[in-house]
Design a protein around this motif. Sequence first.
Motif, mmCIF file in Angstrom:
data_model
loop_
_atom_site.group_PDB
_atom_site.id
_atom_site.type_symbol
_atom_site.label_atom_id
_atom_site.label_comp_id
_atom_site.label_asym_id
_atom_site.label_seq_id
_atom_site.Cartn_x
_atom_site.Cartn_y
_atom_site.Cartn_z
ATOM 1 N N UNK A 174 0.886 -1.170 -0.091
ATOM 2 C CA UNK A 174 -0.075 0.153 0.006
ATOM 3 C C UNK A 174 0.826 1.410 0.089
ATOM 4 N N UNK A 175 0.238 2.164 -0.585
ATOM 5 C CA UNK A 175 0.944 3.635 -0.527
ATOM 6 C C UNK A 175 0.944 4.638 0.795
ATOM 7 N N UNK A 176 0.005 4.531 1.470
ATOM 8 C CA UNK A 176 -0.311 5.148 2.377
ATOM 9 C C UNK A 176 -1.775 5.190 3.124
ATOM 10 N N UNK A 177 -1.713 5.278 4.605
ATOM 11 C CA UNK A 177 -2.864 5.431 5.141
ATOM 12 C C UNK A 177 -3.462 6.640 5.758
ATOM 13 N N UNK A 178 -4.515 7.082 5.346
ATOM 14 C CA UNK A 178 -5.187 8.264 5.680
ATOM 15 C C UNK A 178 -6.118 8.217 6.672
ATOM 16 N N UNK A 179 -5.952 8.836 8.009
ATOM 17 C CA UNK A 179 -6.967 8.604 8.962
ATOM 18 C C UNK A 179 -6.901 9.246 10.283
ATOM 19 N N UNK A 180 -7.523 9.089 11.183
ATOM 20 C CA UNK A 180 -7.618 9.415 12.648
ATOM 21 C C UNK A 180 -6.529 8.611 13.429
ATOM 22 N N UNK A 181 -6.145 9.524 14.541
ATOM 23 C CA UNK A 181 -5.400 8.546 15.915
ATOM 24 C C UNK A 181 -6.384 8.204 16.553
ATOM 25 N N UNK A 182 -6.802 6.762 16.203
ATOM 26 C CA UNK A 182 -7.778 6.350 17.074
ATOM 27 C C UNK A 182 -7.562 5.888 18.375
ATOM 28 N N UNK A 183 -6.182 5.574 18.714
ATOM 29 C CA UNK A 183 -5.809 5.451 19.984
ATOM 30 C C UNK A 183 -6.043 6.627 20.854
ATOM 31 N N UNK A 184 -5.688 7.895 20.298
ATOM 32 C CA UNK A 184 -5.779 9.160 20.947
ATOM 33 C C UNK A 184 -7.197 9.477 21.056
ATOM 34 N N UNK A 185 -7.944 9.178 20.156
ATOM 35 C CA UNK A 185 -9.567 9.328 19.992
ATOM 36 C C UNK A 185 -9.980 8.695 21.422
ATOM 37 N N UNK A 186 -9.806 7.581 21.690
ATOM 38 C CA UNK A 186 -10.156 6.823 22.854
ATOM 39 C C UNK A 186 -9.528 7.381 24.250
ATOM 40 N N UNK A 187 -8.424 7.881 24.319
ATOM 41 C CA UNK A 187 -7.702 8.664 25.515
ATOM 42 C C UNK A 187 -8.675 10.002 25.575
#
Length: 361
Positions: A174-187
Amino acid sequence: MIDLRGRWRPALAVLSASALLLTGCAKSEDDPAAKTTADSSAAVQTTKSAAAGGSTCTLTKFGGQKVDLKTATIGFSQSEKEANPFRIAETQSIKDEAAKLGIPAANLKVTNADSKFDKQITDVSTLIDQGVQLLVIAPLNSDGWDSVFQKAAAKKIPIVTIDRKINAKHCTDFLTFIGSDFYEQGKRAADKMAKALNNTGTVAILLGAPGNNVTTLRTNGFKEQIAKVAPNIKIEFEQTGQFSREEGQKVSEQLLQSKPNINGIYAENDEMALGAITALKGASKKAGDVKIVTIDGTKGAVQGIVDGWIYSVIESNPRFGPLAFGTATKFFNGEEIAENIIISDREYDSANAAADLGLAY
């Protein structure tokens, strides 16, 4: 591949996204007549700067050929049927940005897996057979993509994953992942829950669908942060609601039967939170009796804050179109692309929900 996003830290510069969101993004089914009260440019995704020394990929390193997106055939694989406002906005953003760039509608091939992983694998394989030169994938699961990688690699088709990460080799699979920091969202959700409960009480978790990194990281981030900042808050119930409103309601009804005095509910997406509200109303609870913290940023959930049913919403912005196509353009122009492009998400609470409702989707 090891997922490092749980170690991402938010003290990074926020950069402006390269394009504005079109006004055609779909509205939530909960408030179809809602009017945008805020500048639509504020709703576009923004990114955090890449970590120093992080892995990057170039067209030369990948071994592909330069492609002009305006004449290219592009495939977009959606994982879930578009009943969820997040998926509605996500797909619409891809379509809107393609139209904005002048990509003919016939050149953008869109599939929907209807939450069936086998179908998504078949969908993407078919897109490859149809000659796509770029793949944008919203994966249902993080594992099980080997056959797709082999087929795409043989034709040197770059893959951009959005929203959920695929466990694979960067710049090969794959080239790249674009998205949120899901761990940080949980925190961040844990911090909000601790504040809502004054650092003491009992909490239930409505878990997302198993088999993807979103659920794992949102759960781990929440649990670890609660243990750190509010050890007197006890997690007494956990069950998957499959990221579904209907399942969220069913699970919450079970919760309220077994734990009628629960103080808080952490829902790992807004649809489950809205299902929980229905269950609370059915159990004769009043707005605010149970503190709800959730993640997504749909209009229905932000309106839930205004109405007193939800305490806080951590955003997960689905408007990937400008960033996905902008990243692909840079890649085909020979620029370095980071392995992870992490977006910056806002928060909603009683202080800003009414004024910022127009930023929700």
